[in-house]
Design a protein around this motif. Sequence first.
Motif, PDB file in Angstrom:
ATOM      1  N   LEU A  45       0.832  -1.398   0.072  1.00  0.00           N
ATOM      2  CA  LEU A  45       0.124  -0.017  -0.124  1.00  0.00           C
ATOM      3  C   LEU A  45       0.648   1.163   0.018  1.00  0.00           C
ATOM      4  CD1 LEU A  45      -2.181  -2.023   2.008  1.00  0.00           C
ATOM      5  CD2 LEU A  45      -3.350  -0.173   1.174  1.00  0.00           C
ATOM      6  N   VAL A  46       0.537   2.061  -1.024  1.00  0.00           N
ATOM      7  CA  VAL A  46       1.146   3.360  -1.030  1.00  0.00           C
ATOM      8  C   VAL A  46       0.469   4.537  -0.605  1.00  0.00           C
ATOM      9  CG1 VAL A  46       2.751   2.357  -2.913  1.00  0.00           C
ATOM     10  CG2 VAL A  46       0.660   3.727  -3.380  1.00  0.00           C
ATOM     11  N   HIS A  47      -0.741   4.413  -0.256  1.00  0.00           N
ATOM     12  CA  HIS A  47      -1.414   5.379   0.515  1.00  0.00           C
ATOM     13  C   HIS A  47      -2.530   4.730   1.284  1.00  0.00           C
ATOM     14  CE1 HIS A  47      -3.496   8.984   1.166  1.00  0.00           C
ATOM     15  NE2 HIS A  47      -4.748   8.605   1.017  1.00  0.00           N
ATOM     16  N   LEU A  48      -2.751   5.114   2.602  1.00  0.00           N
ATOM     17  CA  LEU A  48      -3.647   4.597   3.603  1.00  0.00           C
ATOM     18  C   LEU A  48      -4.407   5.367   4.042  1.00  0.00           C
ATOM     19  CD1 LEU A  48      -4.405   1.915   4.933  1.00  0.00           C
ATOM     20  CD2 LEU A  48      -2.651   2.421   6.753  1.00  0.00           C
ATOM     21  N   ASP A  49      -5.857   5.248   3.843  1.00  0.00           N
ATOM     22  CA  ASP A  49      -6.751   6.295   4.263  1.00  0.00           C
ATOM     23  C   ASP A  49      -7.666   5.610   5.478  1.00  0.00           C
ATOM     24  OD1 ASP A  49      -8.310   8.463   4.646  1.00  0.00           O
ATOM     25  OD2 ASP A  49      -9.638   7.926   2.731  1.00  0.00           O
ATOM     26  N   ALA A  50      -6.806   5.503   6.615  1.00  0.00           N
ATOM     27  CA  ALA A  50      -7.653   4.862   7.733  1.00  0.00           C
ATOM     28  C   ALA A  50      -8.645   5.500   8.199  1.00  0.00           C
ATOM     29  CB  ALA A  50      -6.498   4.612   9.111  1.00  0.00           C
ATOM     30  N   GLU A  51      -8.526   6.803   8.200  1.00  0.00           N
ATOM     31  CA  GLU A  51      -9.800   7.658   8.928  1.00  0.00           C
ATOM     32  C   GLU A  51     -10.803   7.561   8.098  1.00  0.00           C
ATOM     33  OE1 GLU A  51     -10.018   8.513  12.021  1.00  0.00           O
ATOM     34  OE2 GLU A  51      -8.404   7.382  11.983  1.00  0.00           O
ATOM     35  N   GLY A  52     -10.747   7.974   6.723  1.00  0.00           N
ATOM     36  CA  GLY A  52     -11.576   7.841   5.897  1.00  0.00           C
ATOM     37  C   GLY A  52     -12.400   6.434   5.786  1.00  0.00           C
ATOM     38  N   ALA A  53     -11.746   5.328   5.937  1.00  0.00           N
ATOM     39  CA  ALA A  53     -12.189   4.146   5.915  1.00  0.00           C
ATOM     40  C   ALA A  53     -12.951   3.786   7.042  1.00  0.00           C
ATOM     41  CB  ALA A  53     -11.107   3.130   5.735  1.00  0.00           C
ATOM     42  N   ARG A  54     -12.374   4.283   8.305  1.00  0.00           N
ATOM     43  CA  ARG A  54     -13.538   4.265   9.432  1.00  0.00           C
ATOM     44  C   ARG A  54     -14.681   4.988   9.546  1.00  0.00           C
ATOM     45  NH1 ARG A  54      -7.843   4.989  12.282  1.00  0.00           N
ATOM     46  NH2 ARG A  54      -7.358   2.995  13.150  1.00  0.00           N
ATOM     47  N   ALA A  55     -14.610   5.945   8.698  1.00  0.00           N
ATOM     48  CA  ALA A  55     -15.956   6.782   8.422  1.00  0.00           C
ATOM     49  C   ALA A  55     -16.778   5.998   7.538  1.00  0.00           C
ATOM     50  CB  ALA A  55     -15.771   7.923   7.829  1.00  0.00           C
ATOM     51  N   ALA A  56     -16.318   5.274   6.474  1.00  0.00           N
ATOM     52  CA  ALA A  56     -17.337   4.550   5.742  1.00  0.00           C
ATOM     53  C   ALA A  56     -17.693   3.336   6.627  1.00  0.00           C
ATOM     54  CB  ALA A  56     -16.429   4.346   4.281  1.00  0.00           C
ATOM     55  N   ALA A  57     -16.912   2.819   7.217  1.00  0.00           N
ATOM     56  CA  ALA A  57     -17.232   1.579   8.061  1.00  0.00           C
ATOM     57  C   ALA A  57     -18.436   1.743   9.008  1.00  0.00           C
ATOM     58  CB  ALA A  57     -16.155   0.937   8.818  1.00  0.00           C
ATOM     59  N   ARG A  58     -18.056   3.007   9.673  1.00  0.00           N
ATOM     60  CA  ARG A  58     -19.234   3.333  10.697  1.00  0.00           C
ATOM     61  C   ARG A  58     -20.660   3.611   9.918  1.00  0.00           C
ATOM     62  NH1 ARG A  58     -14.917   6.920  12.522  1.00  0.00           N
ATOM     63  NH2 ARG A  58     -13.820   5.898  14.330  1.00  0.00           N
ATOM     64  N   GLN A  59     -20.630   4.244   8.761  1.00  0.00           N
ATOM     65  CA  GLN A  59     -21.833   4.307   7.964  1.00  0.00           C
ATOM     66  C   GLN A  59     -22.332   2.925   7.582  1.00  0.00           C
ATOM     67  OE1 GLN A  59     -20.561   6.817   4.568  1.00  0.00           O
ATOM     68  NE2 GLN A  59     -20.237   8.684   6.183  1.00  0.00           N
ATOM     69  N   ALA A  60     -21.686   2.060   7.169  1.00  0.00           N
ATOM     70  CA  ALA A  60     -22.152   0.681   6.983  1.00  0.00           C
ATOM     71  C   ALA A  60     -22.600   0.032   8.415  1.00  0.00           C
ATOM     72  CB  ALA A  60     -21.022  -0.324   6.362  1.00  0.00           C
ATOM     73  N   ASP A  61     -22.063   0.107   9.375  1.00  0.00           N
ATOM     74  CA  ASP A  61     -22.721  -0.367  10.407  1.00  0.00           C
ATOM     75  C   ASP A  61     -24.050   0.156  10.894  1.00  0.00           C
ATOM     76  OD1 ASP A  61     -20.563  -2.241  11.226  1.00  0.00           O
ATOM     77  OD2 ASP A  61     -19.404  -0.783  12.194  1.00  0.00           O
ATOM     78  N   GLU A  62     -24.272   1.584  10.436  1.00  0.00           N
ATOM     79  CA  GLU A  62     -25.378   2.224  10.595  1.00  0.00           C
ATOM     80  C   GLU A  62     -26.494   1.442   9.686  1.00  0.00           C
ATOM     81  OE1 GLU A  62     -25.001   6.264   9.966  1.00  0.00           O
ATOM     82  OE2 GLU A  62     -23.723   6.787  11.965  1.00  0.00           O
ATOM     83  N   ARG A  63     -26.048   1.097   8.277  1.00  0.00           N
ATOM     84  CA  ARG A  63     -26.981   0.545   7.642  1.00  0.00           C
ATOM     85  C   ARG A  63     -27.521  -0.778   8.229  1.00  0.00           C
ATOM     86  NH1 ARG A  63     -23.645   3.583   3.852  1.00  0.00           N
ATOM     87  NH2 ARG A  63     -22.185   1.543   3.403  1.00  0.00           N
ATOM     88  N   PHE A  64     -26.569  -1.549   8.505  1.00  0.00           N
ATOM     89  CA  PHE A  64     -26.919  -2.826   9.095  1.00  0.00           C
ATOM     90  C   PHE A  64     -27.557  -3.125  10.218  1.00  0.00           C
ATOM     91  CE2 PHE A  64     -22.564  -3.843   6.871  1.00  0.00           C
ATOM     92  CZ  PHE A  64     -23.014  -4.989   6.102  1.00  0.00           C
ATOM     93  N   ALA A  65     -27.594  -1.799  11.060  1.00  0.00           N
ATOM     94  CA  ALA A  65     -28.374  -1.641  12.307  1.00  0.00           C
ATOM     95  C   ALA A  65     -29.536  -1.782  11.983  1.00  0.00           C
ATOM     96  CB  ALA A  65     -28.079  -0.557  12.991  1.00  0.00           C
ATOM     97  N   THR A  66     -30.057  -0.801  10.917  1.00  0.00           N
ATOM     98  CA  THR A  66     -31.424  -0.691  10.448  1.00  0.00           C
ATOM     99  C   THR A  66     -31.725  -1.535   9.239  1.00  0.00           C
ATOM    100  OG1 THR A  66     -30.586   0.742   8.617  1.00  0.00           O
ATOM    101  CG2 THR A  66     -31.212   1.872  10.906  1.00  0.00           C
ATOM    102  N   GLY A  67     -30.880  -2.626   8.882  1.00  0.00           N
ATOM    103  CA  GLY A  67     -31.369  -3.609   8.081  1.00  0.00           C
ATOM    104  C   GLY A  67     -31.558  -3.406   6.494  1.00  0.00           C
ATOM    105  N   LYS A  68     -30.542  -2.291   6.284  1.00  0.00           N
ATOM    106  CA  LYS A  68     -30.626  -1.443   4.841  1.00  0.00           C
ATOM    107  C   LYS A  68     -29.174  -1.526   4.314  1.00  0.00           C
ATOM    108  CE  LYS A  68     -34.619   1.365   5.919  1.00  0.00           C
ATOM    109  NZ  LYS A  68     -34.879   2.709   6.083  1.00  0.00           N
ATOM    110  N   PRO A  69     -28.690  -2.784   4.315  1.00  0.00           N
ATOM    111  CA  PRO A  69     -27.228  -2.889   3.286  1.00  0.00           C
ATOM    112  C   PRO A  69     -27.293  -2.447   2.095  1.00  0.00           C
ATOM    113  CG  PRO A  69     -28.310  -5.096   3.972  1.00  0.00           C
ATOM    114  CD  PRO A  69     -29.089  -4.078   4.783  1.00  0.00           C
TER     115      PRO A  69
END
Length: 470
Positions: A45-69
């Motif tokens: 990996l020549v560029h790692l966007d850990a914070e951007g990925a964390r934000a996207a993962a949290r948004q995904a978890d919100e979708r899973f919590a509401t049953g809307k993946p």
Amino acid sequence: MKDSIYRLNLRQLGAALREGSLSSIAVLEHYLERIGRLDGELNCLVHLDAEGARAAARQADERFATGKPLGPLDGIPVAIKDNLLVADMPCVWGTKLYRDYIAAEDELPVRLLRQAGAVIVGKTNVPEFTLRGFTGNAVFGSTGNPWNPALTPGGSSGGSVAAVAAGLVPYSLGTDGGGSIRRPAGYTGIVGLKPSIGRIPRQGGLPPLLADCEVVGPLARTVDDVRLIMSVIGCANSGDPRSFGFPDIGAASATPERKRILFVERFGDAPVDPEIVALCSRAADRFATLGHEVERGPLPLDLASVNAGWPILANTGLAKMAALDARFHELVSVPFSDQAKAGAKLSVTDYLTFIETLDAFRVAAARLFKDFDVVLTPASAAHAWPRDSQFPPVIDGKEAGPRGHAVFTNWVNACGHPGISIPVGRGAGGMPVGLQAVAAFGADDALLDLAGSFEQAYPWADRWPELALR
């Protein structure tokens, strides 16, 4: 389970996320920990966007919590080859010319992944302009093969394959303009698909250097993983008119139809490592055992004119870049500056004559696939070589030029057909060997069926390099 998340395939990850036994943020942190611990030796990996990925993962978890993946890839990490544009991330393309370039928007395949909820962790290493068969450049250095970090994972999708093979991400995107997905997949023991031209739509990317011969493709550990990725990004889109006319990628066929297969173990007198020939020949026999009709013989296509004219594409592409950017010859490596100068000397007639050659070759290839459903060859003529060398100078005791290892792959780009690389064993030195399977234009789904049935009979997903198990 959390210590072995990297061992899960994409369907297993998706099921765990939907049922709540795993969260997207936990999956992401698992992979980020592995990247931090293992990638120093590999340089995937020549560029790692850990914070951007964390934000996207949290948004995904919100979708899973509401049953809307959003789909089967929602909440799952992915890495993107550094010649594909990802919004707000660098796209260096392995060259000092693009050292400071930040993409404003996602290229179309990346946008499709993001719209499906994929968690983009960063960019993977490439050779300069993705025009070499190893992975290294003057900006980021070279990438190592997880099976032996002193050796190359091949190129140009070397960073992408190494990241998947080491369990740093569950899948990645690469590109293939002459074998750049299939050969590296073979060197690292994973699956790589070069789809038919237009099967994955493209729009909004870097300047094309190989006309329509370069396509985007998925890299993963299993054939089913690749099928799942294709179900998301292998779709018609108005951004790329070539993408229309393909059927949707469906579920795997439970009983793939019997195929007429031609196995070609070598091209003329081009050298091939005997160990690779033996492993691929055994695989061809296994296809026969599975009920397919397997014939052995030469490839009944004339490759001479395509091979002779192939440099025209890259050289004219580089020449155009040089004409549009005054910094080109100052900042790029000398071999690419020389290629651009050679391209500038070509005429319109030279270029259009080769395009006509490609068109004629595509007609001939279509005829071949009326006689056979699939052509099998080795994915590469050579085993992986030292990571800082651009190519192996000797194969089977014979001198081999820069493309000697790559003789089996670029004809598939020239005709535009789908090709897949699947693992078929490891040599005495422990390095994986890949088999290439090529099908008729548009037969991507049937090719996945064939490869999937082989994987079911001779599985490989539980084979990991020692480095990945640390």
